[in-house]
Design a protein around this motif. Structure first.
Motif, PDB file in Angstrom:
ATOM      1  N   ALA A   1      30.881  44.087  45.572  1.00 13.61           N
ATOM      2  CA  ALA A   1      29.755  43.668  46.225  1.00 13.61           C
ATOM      3  C   ALA A   1      29.309  42.208  45.752  1.00 13.61           C
ATOM      4  CB  ALA A   1      28.700  44.633  46.155  1.00 13.61           C
ATOM      5  N   GLY A   2      28.836  41.594  46.587  1.00 14.27           N
ATOM      6  CA  GLY A   2      28.230  40.532  45.841  1.00 14.27           C
ATOM      7  C   GLY A   2      28.081  39.270  46.671  1.00 14.27           C
ATOM      8  N   PRO A   3      27.427  38.206  46.170  1.00 12.63           N
ATOM      9  CA  PRO A   3      27.104  36.967  47.456  1.00 12.63           C
ATOM     10  C   PRO A   3      28.304  36.115  47.235  1.00 12.63           C
ATOM     11  CG  PRO A   3      25.959  36.657  45.133  1.00 12.63           C
ATOM     12  CD  PRO A   3      26.445  37.952  45.080  1.00 12.63           C
ATOM     13  N   ASP A   4      29.249  36.457  46.710  1.00 12.35           N
ATOM     14  CA  ASP A   4      30.788  35.880  46.856  1.00 12.35           C
ATOM     15  C   ASP A   4      31.061  35.664  48.281  1.00 12.35           C
ATOM     16  OD1 ASP A   4      30.142  37.942  44.715  1.00 12.35           O
ATOM     17  OD2 ASP A   4      32.270  37.388  43.953  1.00 12.35           O
ATOM     18  N   VAL A   5      30.507  36.400  49.161  1.00 11.24           N
ATOM     19  CA  VAL A   5      31.169  36.379  50.547  1.00 11.24           C
ATOM     20  C   VAL A   5      30.519  35.214  51.210  1.00 11.24           C
ATOM     21  CG1 VAL A   5      31.453  38.893  51.070  1.00 11.24           C
ATOM     22  CG2 VAL A   5      28.974  37.811  51.117  1.00 11.24           C
ATOM     23  N   PHE A   6      29.447  34.590  50.501  1.00  8.10           N
ATOM     24  CA  PHE A   6      28.863  33.316  51.040  1.00  8.10           C
ATOM     25  C   PHE A   6      29.714  31.955  50.346  1.00  8.10           C
ATOM     26  CE2 PHE A   6      25.451  36.268  51.143  1.00  8.10           C
ATOM     27  CZ  PHE A   6      25.367  36.570  52.316  1.00  8.10           C
TER      28      PHE A   6
ATOM     29  N   GLN B   1      40.588  40.994  43.280  1.00  7.60           N
ATOM     30  CA  GLN B   1      41.366  42.023  43.459  1.00  7.60           C
ATOM     31  C   GLN B   1      42.743  42.073  42.661  1.00  7.60           C
ATOM     32  OE1 GLN B   1      42.058  41.093  47.680  1.00  7.60           O
ATOM     33  NE2 GLN B   1      40.816  43.042  48.234  1.00  7.60           N
ATOM     34  N   ARG B   2      43.003  40.603  42.116  1.00  6.79           N
ATOM     35  CA  ARG B   2      44.280  40.721  41.097  1.00  6.79           C
ATOM     36  C   ARG B   2      43.849  41.265  39.998  1.00  6.79           C
ATOM     37  NH1 ARG B   2      45.278  35.618  43.894  1.00  6.79           N
ATOM     38  NH2 ARG B   2      43.866  34.532  42.431  1.00  6.79           N
ATOM     39  N   LEU B   3      42.377  40.955  39.532  1.00  4.37           N
ATOM     40  CA  LEU B   3      42.029  41.442  38.183  1.00  4.37           C
ATOM     41  C   LEU B   3      41.819  43.025  38.383  1.00  4.37           C
ATOM     42  CD1 LEU B   3      39.137  38.877  37.136  1.00  4.37           C
ATOM     43  CD2 LEU B   3      41.104  39.443  35.938  1.00  4.37           C
ATOM     44  N   CYS B   4      41.612  43.477  39.398  1.00  7.50           N
ATOM     45  CA  CYS B   4      41.514  44.810  39.454  1.00  7.50           C
ATOM     46  C   CYS B   4      42.788  45.333  39.423  1.00  7.50           C
ATOM     47  CB  CYS B   4      40.879  45.313  40.783  1.00  7.50           C
ATOM     48  SG  CYS B   4      39.310  44.953  41.115  1.00  7.50           S
ATOM     49  N   ALA B   5      43.723  44.702  39.748  1.00  4.82           N
ATOM     50  CA  ALA B   5      45.202  45.348  39.838  1.00  4.82           C
ATOM     51  C   ALA B   5      45.614  45.371  38.243  1.00  4.82           C
ATOM     52  CB  ALA B   5      46.184  44.599  40.679  1.00  4.82           C
ATOM     53  N   LYS B   6      45.222  44.252  37.507  1.00  2.00           N
ATOM     54  CA  LYS B   6      45.654  44.284  36.098  1.00  2.00           C
ATOM     55  C   LYS B   6      45.190  45.509  35.334  1.00  2.00           C
ATOM     56  CE  LYS B   6      44.349  41.098  32.344  1.00  2.00           C
ATOM     57  NZ  LYS B   6      43.470  39.976  32.123  1.00  2.00           N
ATOM     58  N   TYR B   7      44.183  46.028  35.695  1.00  2.00           N
ATOM     59  CA  TYR B   7      43.608  47.466  34.949  1.00  2.00           C
ATOM     60  C   TYR B   7      43.858  48.446  35.764  1.00  2.00           C
ATOM     61  CZ  TYR B   7      41.233  43.846  32.178  1.00  2.00           C
ATOM     62  OH  TYR B   7      41.224  42.641  31.376  1.00  2.00           O
ATOM     63  N   GLY B   8      44.821  48.573  36.630  1.00  2.00           N
ATOM     64  CA  GLY B   8      45.080  49.854  37.269  1.00  2.00           C
ATOM     65  C   GLY B   8      44.206  50.282  38.515  1.00  2.00           C
ATOM     66  N   LEU B   9      43.246  49.266  38.823  1.00  2.00           N
ATOM     67  CA  LEU B   9      42.374  49.641  39.972  1.00  2.00           C
ATOM     68  C   LEU B   9      42.745  48.956  41.130  1.00  2.00           C
ATOM     69  CD1 LEU B   9      39.483  48.982  37.274  1.00  2.00           C
ATOM     70  CD2 LEU B   9      40.231  51.472  38.168  1.00  2.00           C
ATOM     71  N   GLU B  10      41.997  49.255  42.232  1.00  2.00           N
ATOM     72  CA  GLU B  10      42.310  48.746  43.613  1.00  2.00           C
ATOM     73  C   GLU B  10      41.104  48.260  44.026  1.00  2.00           C
ATOM     74  OE1 GLU B  10      43.433  50.987  46.643  1.00  2.00           O
ATOM     75  OE2 GLU B  10      43.499  49.461  48.089  1.00  2.00           O
ATOM     76  N   GLY B  11      40.628  46.778  44.243  1.00  2.00           N
ATOM     77  CA  GLY B  11      39.492  46.121  44.650  1.00  2.00           C
ATOM     78  C   GLY B  11      39.560  46.014  46.340  1.00  2.00           C
ATOM     79  N   LEU B  12      38.503  46.495  46.594  1.00  2.00           N
ATOM     80  CA  LEU B  12      38.014  46.342  48.288  1.00  2.00           C
ATOM     81  C   LEU B  12      37.323  45.379  48.625  1.00  2.00           C
ATOM     82  CD1 LEU B  12      37.370  50.289  49.172  1.00  2.00           C
ATOM     83  CD2 LEU B  12      39.596  48.980  49.089  1.00  2.00           C
ATOM     84  N   SER B  13      37.622  44.058  48.986  1.00  2.00           N
ATOM     85  CA  SER B  13      36.909  42.999  49.262  1.00  2.00           C
ATOM     86  C   SER B  13      36.337  42.926  50.601  1.00  2.00           C
ATOM     87  CB  SER B  13      37.544  41.855  48.948  1.00  2.00           C
ATOM     88  OG  SER B  13      37.068  40.415  49.435  1.00  2.00           O
ATOM     89  N   PRO B  14      34.932  42.756  51.030  1.00  2.00           N
ATOM     90  CA  PRO B  14      34.257  42.700  52.116  1.00  2.00           C
ATOM     91  C   PRO B  14      34.645  41.331  52.732  1.00  2.00           C
ATOM     92  CG  PRO B  14      32.716  42.309  50.279  1.00  2.00           C
ATOM     93  CD  PRO B  14      33.925  42.747  49.610  1.00  2.00           C
ATOM     94  N   SER B  15      35.340  40.344  52.191  1.00  2.60           N
ATOM     95  CA  SER B  15      35.778  39.034  52.783  1.00  2.60           C
ATOM     96  C   SER B  15      36.862  39.522  53.723  1.00  2.60           C
ATOM     97  CB  SER B  15      36.008  38.050  51.947  1.00  2.60           C
ATOM     98  OG  SER B  15      34.731  37.619  51.360  1.00  2.60           O
ATOM     99  N   ASP B  16      37.821  40.502  53.222  1.00  7.86           N
ATOM    100  CA  ASP B  16      38.822  40.846  53.981  1.00  7.86           C
ATOM    101  C   ASP B  16      38.531  41.439  55.496  1.00  7.86           C
ATOM    102  OD1 ASP B  16      40.516  40.372  52.033  1.00  7.86           O
ATOM    103  OD2 ASP B  16      40.692  42.412  51.353  1.00  7.86           O
TER     104      ASP B  16
END
Lengths: 193, 193
Positions: free
Chosen positions: B9-14, B26-41
């Motif tokens: 979540a965040g104003p990143d979408v703007f 998302q790449r950073l999430c993957a680095k820690y074994g996590l999956e990022g869901l980005s609203p910009s997708d």
């Protein structure tokens, strides 16, 4: 049917006369056969010495008990509604409680952001409108951020705005009463799709 | 255990480069074994001609699918976090999903409100601090409104702030990565009281 309980969300809690405004809202609720739950009733602390946490827990408990929410979305110290109120709107919406709202300042989010930035927005290559801060501005003609506007629209409502400018936007209860009239005209809370 | 899904979540979408920032997260999430869901997708519309409603529904669907949320709470066009982000924080919290957050601008809400109003707060007869706008200001030493700060605290976390000022507060991912490190160090999501 038991009298519907309405959580009265808003920056009203920051008014010096927050308790009186809360009581005025509760009297208006009663006029329409509804019960208003005012967070100003509970901001006393729970003796834990953790006032912030106590207010938070009291507000959540009051929302959990409520059937629906009417939020004062009048812009507060910026272009958008009070952030505590917006959190509560998201919280109540997630619990399936109908959310209504009103805003006593005229204009759209786009107009307020342009005023805040002191420059007209320009169209970016991606088709979005951008502020002079090089961040996009929502251009949906809405009173506030789409998450707020759409949550209220999802329950078949719109953010109520006064027909004419009001003298005291943070205290005026005309648009609030319009929300109550809409509610009282329903035999049951608005159904969500 | 399945890889935890994190709603970003965040104003990143703007941002004009919202998609790229989403992918970097998302790449950073993957680095820690996590999956990022980005609203910009997902901000593409659903063919209904109702882009605002489509974005809203896509964000809710993505949050419903997520195990937890990391919110960019960097103040956005005012004293508080982006209002859409705050709505999402309330939504996810109500669904029992752990919420984490970071803010890339220094200072407390109180300091920012004083700066916004251009005058020092004064103590009211009720013991609260008031701005020159005659509205109370929360004085809990928190980064933002207590509903935001306490929701994150309820999950055993704090709003992460950078140790040193960052050059590009709306893009810097240092504090975001600190949230990921904290998550990766847990064998399971933080339990709520």
């Amino acid at each position: 049917m038991a009298m519907s309980k309405i959580y009265l969300a808003g920056p009203d809690v920051f008014l010096p006369d927050a308790v009186e405004i809360g009581q005025a809202k509760q009297r208006l609720c009663a006029k329409y056969g509804l019960e208003g739950l005012s967070p100003s009733d509970s901001e006393i602390g729970d003796g834990s010495g953790d006032l912030s946490g106590a207010i938070f827990r009291a507000c959540l408990a009051m929302m959990n008990q409520a059937d629906l929410v009417i939020a004062n979305l009048t812009p507060f110290r910026g272009v958008s509604a009070d952030s505590g109120t917006v959190f509560e709107l998201g919280y109540a919406f997630a619990l399936g409680k109908p959310v209504l709202g009103y805003s006593n300042l005229p204009g759209t989010l786009l107009e307020r952001v342009a005023g805040h930035l002191g420059a007209e927005p320009t169209r970016g290559p991606d088709g979005r409108l951008y502020g002079i801060d090089r961040m996009a501005i929502e251009d949906f003609g809405q009173v506030d951020n789409l998450m707020i506007a759409e949550a209220i629209r999802a329950d078949g409502c719109r953010i109520v705005v006064p027909a004419v400018p009001v003298a005291d936007p943070l205290r005026d209860l005309g648009a609030f009463e319009t929300c109550l009239v809409a509610l009282a005209g329903l035999t049951q809370p608005p159904a969500r799709d």
